[in-house]
Write an enzyme that holds these catalytic residues in place. Structure first.
Site, mmCIF file in Angstrom:
data_model
loop_
_atom_site.group_PDB
_atom_site.id
_atom_site.type_symbol
_atom_site.label_atom_id
_atom_site.label_comp_id
_atom_site.label_asym_id
_atom_site.label_seq_id
_atom_site.Cartn_x
_atom_site.Cartn_y
_atom_site.Cartn_z
ATOM 1 N N GLY A 239 6.738 21.102 -10.819
ATOM 2 C CA GLY A 239 7.168 19.899 -11.246
ATOM 3 C C GLY A 239 7.104 19.422 -12.493
ATOM 4 N N LYS A 241 8.974 19.516 -15.152
ATOM 5 C CA LYS A 241 10.214 18.821 -15.602
ATOM 6 C C LYS A 241 10.774 17.857 -14.449
ATOM 7 C CE LYS A 241 11.973 23.134 -18.182
ATOM 8 N NZ LYS A 241 10.771 23.789 -17.638
ATOM 9 N N ASP A 286 12.697 26.206 3.016
ATOM 10 C CA ASP A 286 11.914 27.284 3.707
ATOM 11 C C ASP A 286 12.682 28.421 4.405
ATOM 12 O OD1 ASP A 286 13.124 25.680 5.463
ATOM 13 O OD2 ASP A 286 11.365 24.875 6.356
ATOM 14 N N ASP A 308 16.621 25.477 -13.700
ATOM 15 C CA ASP A 308 15.195 26.188 -14.492
ATOM 16 C C ASP A 308 14.985 27.400 -13.850
ATOM 17 O OD1 ASP A 308 13.345 26.425 -16.438
ATOM 18 O OD2 ASP A 308 12.048 25.004 -15.405
ATOM 19 N N CYS A 361 12.992 30.093 -19.836
ATOM 20 C CA CYS A 361 11.901 30.328 -20.916
ATOM 21 C C CYS A 361 11.944 31.762 -21.432
ATOM 22 C CB CYS A 361 10.369 30.062 -20.514
ATOM 23 S SG CYS A 361 9.739 30.814 -18.927
#
Length: 429
Positions: A239, A241, A286, A308, A361
């Site tokens: 969490g 971001k 889930d 992301d 990233c």
């Protein structure tokens, strides 16, 4: 790198041996070492820095030792540590002086006939991965790889749900003996000077900051949710971001934060409480119909969908040096397939005028702009939103490509983690 004590070397050798055996990072190993947890923060910081240097240079150090590599894991770890210290010009204990000198190590490296192999050994990169860096950076490849082996800065994001701005956070930290300075690019970024334990401060307990690299903070600014809007964080992890988006919305609007890992979603719940963010709904994906239905219903009404995506992590090696050894060529292809699947799902939900924000990233084009170019071919009703339009030219110019379209930062230029972000928008009918 300052001179190190025998105590630090003893701890560092134990950490390195376990890291190399398990393929994990120093933080995970140290968490299970009570004796090291009791050491002062400056000792722990030195141990981490030494261990990261060895993990980052593992291939080069292994090559330098050659046939003299000890069989015992702890002795081998200590030998690697000594070589890393020799490379750094740090005085080493007497029992390490029979190891090759920095000059000898350099001569052996230069003697490798194949230029590609020589670069892969020098910068400690898997053979299959080096061509991707060479394609992306050409003559600047060495500068990028060298920067990725350096220690990362300690960067915080001031939480505007708890403090007015980063100046207030800097003052609060200073009152507790922690020196910090403003970041250069992200408006809430603060760089910590020194090795003080931040998690023992009242500023941390009060939720005044989160640890977050400046590049990741730029992703929050680039997502730019409008006041009172809805934002979906599709791969929220624990969490980081999500919390930034909640603060940028001032606890108004609504955020749905999803992840397939239950432990990460649970960690996010605790972070939300400490940060004072109450406009976020965490959702564990889930695989059941209820979760999928809740996700789709929110996504179709969202003004921003942030993807992301899972990636190779090449841009974040400074913080996770073990990541350079954790992905192989097959895994790299699987990651790209996952990225493509997530982009297709997000694009399928996107309503007219809403934006899809894609971030990784990674420093590699195969995971970044090529994925968005492919998506635009697949969905021609999506248009590019230039980051210069979102952030303004003064902010965007030093952190985007030459056209101001994509967010691209790298450690050798901006000092941030390597990071990519692009924004697409569904055209109005």
């Amino acid at each position: 790198m300052p001179d190190v004590t025998d105590n630090v070397l003893t701890h560092a050798a134990q950490v390195v041996a376990k890291c190399l055996d398990r393929g994990s990072g120093p933080a995970d190993v140290m968490a299970a070492m009570p004796a090291l947890r009791r050491e002062p923060s400056r000792v722990r910081a030195q141990v981490v820095r030494l261990a990261m240097a060895v993990i980052a240079g593992r291939r080069r150090l292994r090559y330098a030792l050659g046939d003299r590599r000890p069989r015992d894991p702890l002795q081998r770890a200590r030998a690697y540590l000594m070589l890393a210290l020799i490379e750094a010009g740090v005085r080493v204990p007497a029992d390490a002086r029979d190891l090759p000198s920095e000059q000898v190590m350099r001569e052996r490296l230069l003697a490798i006939a194949d230029a590609g192999e020589r670069m892969a050994v020098e910068y400690s990169v898997p053979d299959w991965l080096l061509p991707h860096f060479e394609e992306a950076f050409g003559e600047q490849c060495g500068a990028v790889l060298g920067a990725l082996a350096e220690p990362a800065p300690r960067t915080l994001r001031a939480n505007r749900l708890r403090v007015a701005d980063r100046a207030e956070l800097i003052d609060r930290l200073a009152a507790e003996g922690v020196e910090a300075v403003p970041g250069r690019y992200a408006p809430d970024a603060v760089h910590v000077v020194g090795t003080e334990d931040l998690f023992q401060t009242s500023a941390y307990r009060d939720g005044c900051f989160e640890q977050q690299d400046e590049a990741s903070q730029l992703a929050i600014a680039a997502t730019a949710p409008a006041p009172g809007s809805r934002a979906l964080d599709l791969c929220c992890g624990s969490g980081g971001k999500t919390l930034g988006l909640a603060a940028s919305l001032g606890n108004r609007g609504a955020i749905l934060a999803c992840d397939v890992h239950a432990a990460r979603v649970q960690e996010l719940r605790g972070r939300l409480a400490r940060a004072g963010a109450d406009n976020v709904r965490p959702l564990h994906l889930d695989g059941g119909p209820a979760a999928e239905r809740a996700l789709a219903e929110f996504a179709r009404r969202a003004d921003r969908i942030l993807v992301d995506a899972p990636c190779s992590g090449t841009g974040s090696w400074r913080r996770r040096q073990q990541a350079r050894w954790q992905v192989d060529e097959a895994g790299f292809a699987e990651l790209q397939a996952t990225q493509w699947m997530l982009l297709q799902r997000a694009a399928g939900w996107l309503k007219e005028g809403a934006r899809l924000v894609y971030a990784t990233c990674s420093l590699l084009p195969a995971e970044n702009e090529r994925q968005l170019e492919r998506l635009r071919e697949h969905a021609p009703d999506l248009e590019v939103v230039r980051l210069k339009e979102v952030l303004g030219g003064e902010v965007a110019d030093p952190i985007t490509d030459a056209t101001g379209t994509w967010l691209r930062v790298r450690p050798d230029q901006q000092g941030c983690d390597g990071f990519f972000l692009g924004v697409l928008r569904r055209k109005n009918a």
